[in-house]
Design a protein around this motif. Structure first.
Motif, mmCIF file in Angstrom:
data_model
loop_
_atom_site.group_PDB
_atom_site.id
_atom_site.type_symbol
_atom_site.label_atom_id
_atom_site.label_comp_id
_atom_site.label_asym_id
_atom_site.label_seq_id
_atom_site.Cartn_x
_atom_site.Cartn_y
_atom_site.Cartn_z
ATOM 1 N N PRO A 229 1.014 -1.287 -0.183
ATOM 2 C CA PRO A 229 -0.043 0.057 -0.116
ATOM 3 C C PRO A 229 0.949 1.043 -0.048
ATOM 4 O O PRO A 229 2.283 1.783 0.627
ATOM 5 C CB PRO A 229 -0.835 -0.343 1.384
ATOM 6 N N ASN A 230 0.054 1.989 -0.458
ATOM 7 C CA ASN A 230 0.804 4.132 -0.286
ATOM 8 C C ASN A 230 2.172 3.932 -1.270
ATOM 9 O O ASN A 230 2.697 4.884 -1.646
ATOM 10 C CB ASN A 230 1.234 3.679 0.954
ATOM 11 N N VAL A 231 2.373 2.755 -1.887
ATOM 12 C CA VAL A 231 4.161 2.537 -2.819
ATOM 13 C C VAL A 231 3.653 3.885 -3.931
ATOM 14 O O VAL A 231 4.723 4.708 -4.658
ATOM 15 C CB VAL A 231 4.068 2.064 -3.589
ATOM 16 N N GLY A 232 2.435 3.938 -4.550
ATOM 17 C CA GLY A 232 1.962 4.776 -5.882
ATOM 18 C C GLY A 232 1.287 4.163 -6.891
ATOM 19 O O GLY A 232 1.722 4.701 -7.867
ATOM 20 N N LYS A 233 0.770 2.854 -7.065
ATOM 21 C CA LYS A 233 0.102 2.333 -7.980
ATOM 22 C C LYS A 233 -1.445 2.843 -8.570
ATOM 23 O O LYS A 233 -0.894 2.764 -9.786
ATOM 24 C CB LYS A 233 -0.502 0.376 -6.999
ATOM 25 N N SER A 234 -1.714 3.511 -7.444
ATOM 26 C CA SER A 234 -2.366 3.702 -8.295
ATOM 27 C C SER A 234 -2.607 5.114 -9.137
ATOM 28 O O SER A 234 -2.577 5.435 -10.677
ATOM 29 C CB SER A 234 -3.693 4.865 -7.227
ATOM 30 N N THR A 235 -1.151 5.664 -8.298
ATOM 31 C CA THR A 235 -0.950 7.151 -9.342
ATOM 32 C C THR A 235 -0.109 7.203 -10.655
ATOM 33 O O THR A 235 -0.364 7.604 -12.182
ATOM 34 C CB THR A 235 0.107 7.751 -8.487
ATOM 35 N N ASN A 334 9.753 4.434 -7.574
ATOM 36 C CA ASN A 334 8.514 5.401 -7.519
ATOM 37 C C ASN A 334 8.359 6.467 -6.705
ATOM 38 O O ASN A 334 9.862 5.968 -5.452
ATOM 39 C CB ASN A 334 7.151 5.143 -7.212
ATOM 40 N N ASP A 337 11.220 11.794 -6.628
ATOM 41 C CA ASP A 337 11.097 13.418 -6.062
ATOM 42 C C ASP A 337 11.659 13.044 -4.826
ATOM 43 O O ASP A 337 12.095 14.375 -4.370
ATOM 44 C CB ASP A 337 10.120 13.808 -6.838
ATOM 45 N N LEU A 338 11.721 12.151 -3.809
ATOM 46 C CA LEU A 338 11.746 12.558 -2.467
ATOM 47 C C LEU A 338 13.574 11.590 -2.478
ATOM 48 O O LEU A 338 14.199 11.044 -3.099
ATOM 49 C CB LEU A 338 11.102 11.554 -2.012
ATOM 50 N N SER A 358 8.887 9.476 -10.844
ATOM 51 C CA SER A 358 8.176 9.745 -9.972
ATOM 52 C C SER A 358 6.573 10.019 -10.833
ATOM 53 O O SER A 358 6.360 10.592 -11.640
ATOM 54 C CB SER A 358 8.472 11.920 -9.574
ATOM 55 N N ALA A 359 5.309 9.186 -10.072
ATOM 56 C CA ALA A 359 4.393 8.887 -10.803
ATOM 57 C C ALA A 359 3.561 10.100 -10.859
ATOM 58 O O ALA A 359 3.430 10.395 -11.912
ATOM 59 C CB ALA A 359 3.529 7.991 -10.144
ATOM 60 N N LYS A 360 3.938 10.957 -9.504
ATOM 61 C CA LYS A 360 3.138 12.320 -9.005
ATOM 62 C C LYS A 360 3.452 13.311 -10.153
ATOM 63 O O LYS A 360 1.837 13.895 -10.316
ATOM 64 C CB LYS A 360 4.067 12.881 -7.643
HETATM 65 P P1 GDP Z 1 -1.079 2.624 -3.746
HETATM 66 O O1 GDP Z 1 -1.982 2.509 -2.442
HETATM 67 O O2 GDP Z 1 0.305 1.649 -4.112
HETATM 68 O O3 GDP Z 1 -1.663 3.068 -5.050
HETATM 69 O O4 GDP Z 1 -0.303 4.425 -3.244
HETATM 70 P P2 GDP Z 1 -1.252 6.354 -4.532
HETATM 71 O O5 GDP Z 1 -1.004 5.511 -5.838
HETATM 72 O O6 GDP Z 1 -2.508 6.089 -3.984
HETATM 73 O O7 GDP Z 1 -0.614 6.156 -3.893
HETATM 74 C C1 GDP Z 1 -0.237 7.394 -2.098
HETATM 75 C C2 GDP Z 1 0.811 8.663 -2.002
HETATM 76 O O8 GDP Z 1 1.493 8.816 -2.656
HETATM 77 C C3 GDP Z 1 -0.468 9.558 -2.240
HETATM 78 O O9 GDP Z 1 -0.887 10.267 -1.360
HETATM 79 C C4 GDP Z 1 0.193 9.873 -3.313
HETATM 80 O O10 GDP Z 1 -0.305 11.311 -3.650
HETATM 81 C C5 GDP Z 1 1.437 9.811 -2.794
HETATM 82 N N1 GDP Z 1 2.686 9.665 -4.549
HETATM 83 C C6 GDP Z 1 2.324 8.938 -5.371
HETATM 84 N N2 GDP Z 1 3.761 8.669 -6.089
HETATM 85 C C7 GDP Z 1 4.549 10.138 -6.091
HETATM 86 C C8 GDP Z 1 5.688 10.144 -5.933
HETATM 87 O O11 GDP Z 1 6.018 9.815 -7.328
HETATM 88 N N3 GDP Z 1 6.303 11.175 -5.488
HETATM 89 C C9 GDP Z 1 5.247 11.996 -4.278
HETATM 90 N N4 GDP Z 1 6.912 12.207 -3.660
HETATM 91 N N5 GDP Z 1 4.037 11.163 -3.957
HETATM 92 C C10 GDP Z 1 3.763 9.845 -4.159
#
Ligand code: GDP
Length: 455
Positions: A229-235, A334, A337-338, A358-360
Motif C-alpha cells: 500500500p501507498n507506494v504509488g500504484k494508483s498514481t 517511485n 522526487d523525495l 515520480s508518478a506524481k
Molecule cells: P497505492 O496505494 O500504491 O495505490 O498508492 P497511491 O497511488 O494511492 O499513492 C500513495 C500516496 O503516495 C499518495 O498520497 C500519492 O500522492 C503519493 N505519491 C504517489 N506517487 C508519488 C511520487 O512520485 N512522489 C511523491 N512525493 N508522492 C507520490
C-alpha cells in the motif's frame, strides 16, 4: 469435390449500409435464382462470372429487399466454387430473412470458416494464408494489419518453403548417400551439414522470437502492477492511463468477470487486469493473500513492481519480490522526487530492469517505456520481418526448431548420419504442416473452427 451448397451472412451482424449473403457450391446460382428476381428479367444463370444484376429478393410471394446479386463462376471465386453474393440492405432482420429464403431454397448453413476452408481445399490459398485472413479480420492495429496482409501475400509460406528447400536438399543428399553406397554419391560434408542446421536453427528462432514480440505489439501483454500500500500504484496507473490513450474493455468470455484496462505505451499495449483490485484493496498480498498474488503473477507476462524510494524496504516488499520467479519484471522505484531511503542494492540484485520515476510528477515515463520494450522483447521487433500467423504456426515452428536442435546434437555427439536424417525429416514434416502441406484433417478443422460463420 462435390459438396453441399452453403450460405451465410458474411457481413457483421448489426445495422449497416450493406449486408451480404454469400452462397457457395454447385447449386449456388440455381438457388440464388429461386429467390432473386432481376428488374431486367435476366436470370443469374445467364450471367458470366464477375457480373451482377439489380433486382429484388422475393420469398413466398413477399418482397424482402432490393438487392444487387453478383455471380462468380468456378474456379474464379473466393472459394473456387460457384458463388453468388446477394448485397442487400444491412439490417439484422433483412439479412436474416434473405438468408432464411436462401436456406429454404436448398442451401445449407455454412459452418465456422467454411468458405475459407473450401478456398483452402480447392487450392485457392495455403493454410497460413487462410489463417492470415482471420488475423486480418481481427487486426486492431496498423502493425497487425500489415503483418496479416504480408502473410496473405505469402511471405510466411515463402520463408518456410525456403527453409524446407534447404532441409530437403540436405536430407535427400544424406539419404541418397546412405541408401545407394554403390552409386558413388559424394559424401555429405560435415561442414555443409553443420552450416545448414545452424542456419535453419537461427532463422527458425528468429521467426519465433519475432512472433512473440509481434504478439505483444498486436495483442497486448498481460501485465500486473504489484506493490504494498501507498507506494504509488494508483498514481502510476493514472499516469499510464492518461499517457497515450486508454481504452477500458470488458473482455467477454473470460472465466472471471475481470475488467481489463488497456494502456498503450510506446508501441506496446499493456493489458492491465484487475486494476480495480489495485485501486480498492490496495495491497494484494495482505488483502487477498499470497496465493492470489502468486496467481496474478502467474497469469501475467510482465510485472511492474512498484517501490517507495522514500522509505526503507520492509518484509512486505521482499515477500512480493520473492514470489516473482521467472516472470519478466521491472522494478519501478517511485517517489524519486523525495530523498532516497531504499536499499537499492537489494533491488538491483533481484531485477534486471530498474526504473526511477515520480508518478506524481510524471517523471521517468520514457525510461519506463524503454524498459517495457526491452523486457517484452518488442525492442527488437521488426515489422518488416516475416511474422507467423497464430499459435498453431508458432507451435509447428517450435517443433521444427526442436528437431533441428536434436539433429545438431546428434551431429555434434558423433551419432550416425541416419540419426541426423531422421531429425531433419521430422523438422521438414513440421514445416510442411505449418504451411498446410500434408496436414491432417484434424488440423484443418481446428484452424477453420476459429473463424466466424460467414467467413
Ligand atoms: P497505492 O496505494 O500504491 O495505490 O498508492 P497511491 O497511488 O494511492 O499513492 C500513495 C500516496 O503516495 C499518495 O498520497 C500519492 O500522492 C503519493 N505519491 C504517489 N506517487 C508519488 C511520487 O512520485 N512522489 C511523491 N512525493 N508522492 C507520490
Amino acid at each position: 469435390m462435390k459438396e453441399t451448397t452453403i450460405a451465410a451472412i458474411s457481413t457483421a451482424q448489426g445495422a449497416g449500409g450493406i449486408g451480404i449473403i454469400r452462397i457457395s457450391g454447385d447449386k449456388a446460382i440455381e438457388i440464388a435464382d429461386k429467390v432473386f428476381v432481376s428488374f431486367t428479367g435476366v436470370k443469374l444463370n445467364e450471367l458470366s462470372g464477375y457480373h451482377g444484376a439489380y433486382g429484388k429478393i422475393v420469398f413466398e410471394d413477399e418482397i424482402i429487399d432490393e438487392c444487387v446479386a453478383f455471380v462468380f463462376r468456378n474456379p474464379k471465386s473466393f472459394t473456387g466454387e460457384d458463388v453468388v453474393e446477394l448485397c442487400c440492405h444491412g439490417g439484422v432482420l433483412v439479412t436474416k430473412l434473405v438468408l432464411r429464403a436462401v436456406l429454404a431454397s436448398g442451401a445449407t448453413p455454412a459452418g465456422a470458416g467454411e468458405f475459407t476452408k473450401r478456398a483452402f481445399l480447392n487450392g485457392k490459398m495455403n493454410l497460413s494464408e487462410a489463417e492470415s485472413i482471420m488475423n486480418l479480420i481481427s487486426a486492431q492495429s496498423k502493425n497487425a494489419l500489415k503483418a496479416a496482409n504480408e502473410v496473405r501475400q505469402g511471405a510466411v509460406s515463402k520463408k518456410i518453403y525456403e527453409l524446407c528447400e534447404r532441409l530437403e536438399n540436405t536430407a535427400a543428399h544424406l539419404s541418397a548417400w546412405a541408401d545407394f553406397p554403390e552409386e558413388d554419391i559424394p559424401e555429405v560434408s560435415e561442414d555443409a551439414l553443420r552450416n545448414t542446421l545452424y542456419t535453419t536453427e537461427k532463422e527458425l528462432s528468429e521467426l519465433i522470437k519475432n512472433y512473440d514480440a509481434g504478439k505483444a505489439i498486436t495483442q497486448g501483454v498481460p501485465t500486473a502492477i504489484l506493490g504494498k500500500p501507498n507506494v504509488g500504484k494508483s498514481t502510476l496507473m493514472n499516469l499510464l492511463s492518461g499517457f497515450d490513450k486508454s481504452i477500458v474493455t470488458d473482455i467477454p468470455g473470460t472465466t472471471r468477470d475481470v475488467v481489463e484496462e488497456t494502456v498503450v505505451l510506446g508501441d506496446i499495449i499493456l493489458r492491465l487486469s484487475d486494476t480495480a483490485g489495485i485501486r480498492e484493496t490496495d495491497n494484494i498480498v495482505e488483502k487477498i493473500g499470497v496465493d492470489k498474488a502468486k496467481e496474478k503473477i502467474d497469469e501475467s507476462q510482465l510485472l511492474l513492481v512498484v517501490f517507495d524510494s522514500s522509505i526503507p524496504l520492509d518484509d512486505e516488499d521482499r515477500l512480493i519480490v520473492e514470489n516473482i520467479r521467472d516472470t519478466a519484471a521491472i522494478a519501478v522505484i517511485n517517489k524519486s522526487d523525495l530523498e532516497s531511503k531504499i536499499d537499492i542494492e537489494y533491488i538491483e540484485n533481484n531485477f534486471k530492469f530498474v526504473v526511477y520515476i515520480s508518478a506524481k510528477q510524471g517523471i521517468g515515463k520514457d525510461e519506463l517505456v524503454s524498459a517495457v520494450s526491452k523486457a517484452t522483447g518488442t525492442e527488437e521487433f521488426s515489422a518488416s520481418a516475416v511474422l507467423l500467423a497464430g499459435e498453431r504456426q508458432k507451435a509447428a515452428a517450435e517443433d521444427a526448431l526442436n528437431s533441428v536442435k536434436s539433429a545438431i546434437d546428434a551431429l555434434e555427439m558423433g551419432f550416425s548420419l541416419d540419426a541426423v536424417t531422421i531429425d531433419l525429416e521430422n523438422s521438414l514434416q513440421k514445416l510442411y504442416e505449418l504451411v498446410g502441406k500434408n496436414v491432417s484433417e484434424e488440423i484443418v478443422d481446428k484452424v477453420f473452427h476459429n473463424f466466424c460463420v460467414g467467413k
